[in-house]
Design a protein around this motif. Sequence first.
Motif, short mmCIF file in Angstrom:
data_model
loop_
_atom_site.label_atom_id
_atom_site.label_comp_id
_atom_site.label_asym_id
_atom_site.label_seq_id
_atom_site.Cartn_x
_atom_site.Cartn_y
_atom_site.Cartn_z
N GLU A 132 0.79 -1.22 -0.04
CA GLU A 132 0.02 0.03 -0.04
C GLU A 132 0.86 1.25 0.12
OE1 GLU A 132 -2.08 -0.68 3.55
OE2 GLU A 132 -3.95 -1.68 2.40
N GLN A 136 0.92 4.04 -2.86
CA GLN A 136 0.75 5.48 -2.49
C GLN A 136 1.54 6.51 -3.06
OE1 GLN A 136 0.48 6.02 1.72
NE2 GLN A 136 -1.89 5.13 1.82
N THR A 140 1.24 9.26 -6.03
CA THR A 140 1.68 10.53 -5.71
C THR A 140 2.74 11.24 -6.96
OG1 THR A 140 1.73 10.28 -3.33
CG2 THR A 140 3.05 12.25 -3.94
#
Length: 144
Positions: A132, A136, A140
């Motif tokens: 995860e 992320q 980004t």
Amino acid sequence: MSIRIFTFTALVLLGLAVASPAFSATGPLKLDAIRSQQSEIRAGVATRTGIYKQMSDRDRDLLLREQVGVLSIIGDKQTVDDLNAQQRIALFNGLEKIEAFINSTEDERMICEYRATIGSNRRTRVCITAGEQRKQRENTRNQI
């Protein structure tokens, strides 16, 4: 007791100790259990037997390096209660990394950290899997 079951049990107890400083239903987790477990793992890695037979040299080196970090956090302390909150988090993360190397489940490894809460001086503990966290970071980067 197999290493996986022992590691899982140690991580659950450590997680409870991290989550609740007043953890005392069964008493604090003794760090000698972690030391002996790490000794067993080190012996298996050194002899390259069992589940460590197929482990790459890179993973062996990283696992042994992570063990050094875990053992330095523990030092000569006797129980998890002797560690401060940041040391408990670092110990939890180190044990998770070691288990991920052993089980070849890097993306399922839990990573915990304290993050500042927006609009508050309080910091909260946030735990996510390595997979995860990687997603992320990728999201980004893609948004930028």
